[in-house]
Design an enzyme around this catalytic site. Sequence first.
Site, PDB file in Angstrom:
ATOM      1  N   LEU A 184       0.898  -1.153   0.000  1.00  0.00           N
ATOM      2  CA  LEU A 184       0.000   0.000   0.000  1.00  0.00           C
ATOM      3  C   LEU A 184       0.932   1.197   0.000  1.00  0.00           C
ATOM      4  O   LEU A 184       1.844   1.253   0.832  1.00  0.00           O
ATOM      5  CB  LEU A 184      -0.867   0.029   1.269  1.00  0.00           C
ATOM      6  CG  LEU A 184      -2.250  -0.612   1.234  1.00  0.00           C
ATOM      7  CD1 LEU A 184      -2.892  -0.501   2.613  1.00  0.00           C
ATOM      8  CD2 LEU A 184      -3.149   0.011   0.180  1.00  0.00           C
ATOM      9  N   ASP A 185       0.740   2.130  -0.923  1.00  0.00           N
ATOM     10  CA  ASP A 185       1.703   3.228  -0.982  1.00  0.00           C
ATOM     11  C   ASP A 185       1.650   4.064   0.303  1.00  0.00           C
ATOM     12  O   ASP A 185       0.713   3.980   1.099  1.00  0.00           O
ATOM     13  CB  ASP A 185       1.508   4.087  -2.228  1.00  0.00           C
ATOM     14  CG  ASP A 185       0.179   4.806  -2.267  1.00  0.00           C
ATOM     15  OD1 ASP A 185      -0.041   5.663  -1.395  1.00  0.00           O
ATOM     16  OD2 ASP A 185      -0.624   4.529  -3.176  1.00  0.00           O
ATOM     17  N   LYS A 186       2.677   4.861   0.494  1.00  0.00           N
ATOM     18  CA  LYS A 186       2.868   5.581   1.750  1.00  0.00           C
ATOM     19  C   LYS A 186       1.677   6.468   2.105  1.00  0.00           C
ATOM     20  O   LYS A 186       1.328   6.618   3.283  1.00  0.00           O
ATOM     21  CB  LYS A 186       4.141   6.429   1.658  1.00  0.00           C
ATOM     22  CG  LYS A 186       4.550   7.099   2.950  1.00  0.00           C
ATOM     23  CD  LYS A 186       5.897   7.796   2.801  1.00  0.00           C
ATOM     24  CE  LYS A 186       6.335   8.427   4.118  1.00  0.00           C
ATOM     25  NZ  LYS A 186       7.675   9.073   4.003  1.00  0.00           N
ATOM     26  N   SER A 230      -1.441   5.922   1.338  1.00  0.00           N
ATOM     27  CA  SER A 230      -2.682   5.161   1.478  1.00  0.00           C
ATOM     28  C   SER A 230      -2.730   4.473   2.830  1.00  0.00           C
ATOM     29  O   SER A 230      -1.718   4.318   3.507  1.00  0.00           O
ATOM     30  CB  SER A 230      -2.797   4.129   0.350  1.00  0.00           C
ATOM     31  OG  SER A 230      -2.828   4.763  -0.910  1.00  0.00           O
TER      32      SER A 230
END
Length: 240
Positions: free
Chosen positions: A101-103, A105
């Site tokens: 999960l990107d930073k 999100s």
Amino acid sequence: MEQKRLNKAISDTGFCSRREADSLIDAGRVKVNGSPALMGMKVTPEDEITVDGKTVSKKPPMVYIALNKPRGIECTTDRRTRDNIVDFVKHKERIFPVGRLDKDSEGLILMTNDGDIVNKILRARNNHEKEYIVKVDRPYDDAFLRKMSKGVPILDTVTRECHVERIYKDTFRIILTQGLNRQIRRMTEYLGYRVVSLKRIRIMNITLGSLETGKWRNLSPLELNGLESLLKDSEKTYTP
């Protein structure tokens, strides 16, 4: 008796990755039954494997947890990275995230030390569902929902058809069966919108539920059984 390559046997204990195991073997730091190990050799569960004299052949207990990742945490096992997910969770076993999960999100991410289950979940052709709640920077129309669901050209491909439904005038639910880099953000940007918040609430049969942000829990036996059932016919791929 079952045999496996030495690097996989070491990795399966949770001591390190296969790539790291190869480096240890090449450096002469690994022994099997007291003798220097050779690259590519195979071992059985009866063999004693040591690294720098420390026995590593005992397999640790399998760990499967669900984390409600907050914004700002990086889904990397690189401990040199500030705010990495491993240090955030501080689990006593060596575990790693299933996917990313990107930073910016938040939401559900699974963590485990079971490499086989990771590969099965992540292999794109297995079509495993992931569900998200997304808020964009302004109200959207029905055409936006249709275009998102039919496929959007990003990263030199067109995204798979997916389920998208309205929640509020600026918020929607989307269910994906692929995981391209920053996929939802890129899809919305292509259509002229910007993601304000993105939260994953489900991976296959595992849901976020009432788990508080920043907290984690062990998967229940019922969840694990359901997960194993869904993965029963899934293909695996090797991930270094």
